[in-house]
Design a protein around this motif. Structure first.
Motif, mmCIF file in Angstrom:
data_model
loop_
_atom_site.group_PDB
_atom_site.id
_atom_site.type_symbol
_atom_site.label_atom_id
_atom_site.label_comp_id
_atom_site.label_asym_id
_atom_site.label_seq_id
_atom_site.Cartn_x
_atom_site.Cartn_y
_atom_site.Cartn_z
ATOM 1 N N SER A 97 0.016 -3.141 -0.446
ATOM 2 C CA SER A 97 -0.350 -1.759 -0.753
ATOM 3 C C SER A 97 0.011 -0.839 0.415
ATOM 4 O O SER A 97 -0.515 -0.988 1.512
ATOM 5 C CB SER A 97 -1.849 -1.682 -1.031
ATOM 6 O OG SER A 97 -2.273 -0.349 -1.017
ATOM 7 N N SER A 98 0.905 0.133 0.135
ATOM 8 C CA SER A 98 1.269 1.087 1.193
ATOM 9 C C SER A 98 0.090 1.983 1.524
ATOM 10 O O SER A 98 -0.140 2.318 2.677
ATOM 11 C CB SER A 98 2.378 2.053 0.778
ATOM 12 O OG SER A 98 3.441 1.431 0.238
ATOM 13 N N ALA A 127 2.449 -1.725 -8.557
ATOM 14 C CA ALA A 127 2.834 -0.465 -9.214
ATOM 15 C C ALA A 127 4.328 -0.446 -9.518
ATOM 16 O O ALA A 127 4.771 0.111 -10.532
ATOM 17 C CB ALA A 127 2.460 0.712 -8.333
ATOM 18 N N GLY A 128 5.136 -1.075 -8.647
ATOM 19 C CA GLY A 128 6.587 -1.073 -8.831
ATOM 20 C C GLY A 128 7.003 -1.761 -10.120
ATOM 21 O O GLY A 128 7.982 -1.372 -10.763
ATOM 22 N N GLY A 160 1.082 3.759 -4.166
ATOM 23 C CA GLY A 160 1.183 2.722 -3.129
ATOM 24 C C GLY A 160 0.134 1.645 -3.298
ATOM 25 O O GLY A 160 -0.632 1.360 -2.392
ATOM 26 N N VAL A 161 0.079 1.065 -4.492
ATOM 27 C CA VAL A 161 -0.927 0.021 -4.758
ATOM 28 C C VAL A 161 -0.223 -1.233 -5.271
ATOM 29 O O VAL A 161 0.913 -1.148 -5.733
ATOM 30 C CB VAL A 161 -1.970 0.497 -5.801
ATOM 31 C CG1 VAL A 161 -2.785 1.652 -5.270
ATOM 32 C CG2 VAL A 161 -1.305 0.875 -7.111
ATOM 33 N N PRO A 162 -0.892 -2.393 -5.200
ATOM 34 C CA PRO A 162 -0.224 -3.628 -5.615
ATOM 35 C C PRO A 162 0.302 -3.561 -7.048
ATOM 36 O O PRO A 162 -0.382 -3.084 -7.957
ATOM 37 C CB PRO A 162 -1.341 -4.678 -5.510
ATOM 38 C CG PRO A 162 -2.290 -4.123 -4.511
ATOM 39 C CD PRO A 162 -2.233 -2.639 -4.660
#
Ligand code: ASP
Length: 426
Positions: free
Chosen positions: A273-274, A355-356, A351-353
């Protein structure tokens, strides 16, 4: 030496060891324990979750206070506008380069070739609807800032914090007490970050044990080429593009940049997570890279939200993987569409696990690739997320150095020193 003095000595070595070394040891030990325990390593996960929750606790107040501080420390509004525009231009350019690297590696590695998958017309995986530009812009402004803060809506929080910071600057003397309060709260949040980070080696140990235990060789091997392409792309992007930019544009030794960002990278790698890594990134930028408080507090929250080079690179590899697996030929126009959509999608990625992966559905649907491809990637997404989040965070820190240097907001002595210090500029 007696047993007790020996163990005291060991405790002393551990206590005085640099944090990044401890995190690194925690990571390696986690992989070893996870490989040994297999899926049973899940019992350790709560320790990792505890750590991640403690980091998440920091995000909203930290982003809010540090952005207000960032804006109010830039009395010169022209300078702020300049920094904002420069950051966004570098973010977009580096993202477009990242996705091109992803497409290049997807072409060289051919990760999906030979899988001979057949698209099912009734595929259960639904594409994410792409939000319209108008609704995206309208949603930037929070109707209720408290609700935005409570809901952790980072883009809305950024907009409100920027507005409040500008307004506090405009009211001169009257704004000073509030600015002081925000300054003191932001410092408190930085301190709380460093307290929470003391727990990082243990939290990261537990998370790595869980990941290594869950994804044994059986899960990883069939998709080894996708993993290799994403990881090699991420390494190239950091070691060539970022260090190149630091050396050529900022004219600073890139080794110090790489050394200075290790804790943030490890945090990103394990937490995926950014946003969660933001507190650590701000700390690295200030204490290791010498970026001024104002610049770090402004550029990094923005970057953690809109700059996702690793995610874009992964989307390039993943899109080609799906096209190859289903035997679909892509035209030059499709490649261009992938570059444009991935760049935009990476801005919209939270920026969370994971999401991409959701944004990948948007990219696949725009070029008409089958959604079932998503399901295959989903099985190993955590492993890919670790690398891409690491690049996302490294990119934000690279931009903070470039901006810091160009705006005279970087203390070169701190940058070049090996000991953590805090930049003298505010
Ligand atoms: N996990 C990534 C991040 O936080 C986003 C993604 O899933 O690509 O940066």
């Amino acid at each position: 030496m007696s047993d007790s003095s020996l163990s005291m000595n060991k405790g002393g070595i551990w206590r005085s060891m640099a944090l990044w070394k401890k995190i690194f040891i925690g990571m390696l030990a986690g992989v070893a324990v996870g490989a040994f325990m297999g899926p049973d390593a899940e019992v350790l996960k709560p320790i990792g979750t505890l750590f991640i929750n403690a980091i998440k606790m920091l995000i909203v107040p930290l982003v809010f206070c540090s952005l207000v501080v960032g804006v109010t420390s830039m009395q010169d509004s022209a300078k702020m506008g300049r920094i904002g525009i420069k950051s966004i231009v570098i973010y977009l350019l580096s993202t477009a380069i990242a996705i091109s690297i992803g497409l290049g590696l997807g072409t060289v590695f051919m990760p999906g070739e030979g899988l001979n998958m057949v698209a099912d017309a009734n595929a259960a995986v639904a594409a994410k609807e792409s939000p319209s530009l108008v609704s995206t812009i309208i949603n930037l402004i929070p109707k209720n800032p408290i609700e935005a803060l409570a809901g952790g809506k980072i883009l809305q929080i950024i907009v409100f914090a920027l507005g409040l910071g500008i307004a506090l600057n405009m009211i001169g003397e009257t704004g000073k007490p509030a600015i002081k309060v925000f300054n003191s709260l932001a410092e408190g949040m930085y301190k709380l970050t460093s307290l929470v980070m003391n727990f990082a080696p243990y939290g990261i140990f537990a998370l790595m044990a869980w990941v290594a235990g869950k994804y044994g060789a059986d899960v990883l091997l069939p998709l080894a080429k996708v993993i290799a392409a994403v990881y090699i792309g991420c390494i190239i992007h950091v070691l060539v593009v970022y260090t190149g930019a630091i050396a050529i544009i900022a004219k600073l030794p890139p080794v110090q940049y790489l050394k200075g960002i290790v804790s943030a990278q490890m945090m990103a790698f394990t937490s995926t997570s950014s946003s969660g890594t933001l507190p650590v990134s701000i700390r690295c930028a200030r204490e290791n890279l010498g970026v001024s408080k104002g610049t770090a507090s402004f550029v990094l929250p923005l970057g953690a939200t809109i700059n996702m080079d690793g995610t874009a690179l992964y989307q390039g590899v993943a899109a080609l993987f799906v096209a190859q697996a289903f035997g679909i030929d892509l035209s030059m126009a499709d490649y261009m569409t992938i570059i444009a959509t991935s760049t935009l999608a990476s801005i919209g990625t939270a920026g969370v696990p994971g999401a991409g992966l959701i944004m990948l559905s948007l990219v696949l649907s725009t070029v008409g690739l089958p959604m079932e491809g998503l399901a295959i990637i989903a099985g190993i997404d955590r492993i890919l997320d670790m690398a891409r989040t690491c690049v996302n965070v490294s990119g934000d820190l690279m931009v903070s150095v470039l901006i810091g240097k160009s705006e005279n907001e970087l203390d070169s002595d701190v940058y070049k020193s090996d000991e953590p210090q805090t930049a003298t500029q505010s």
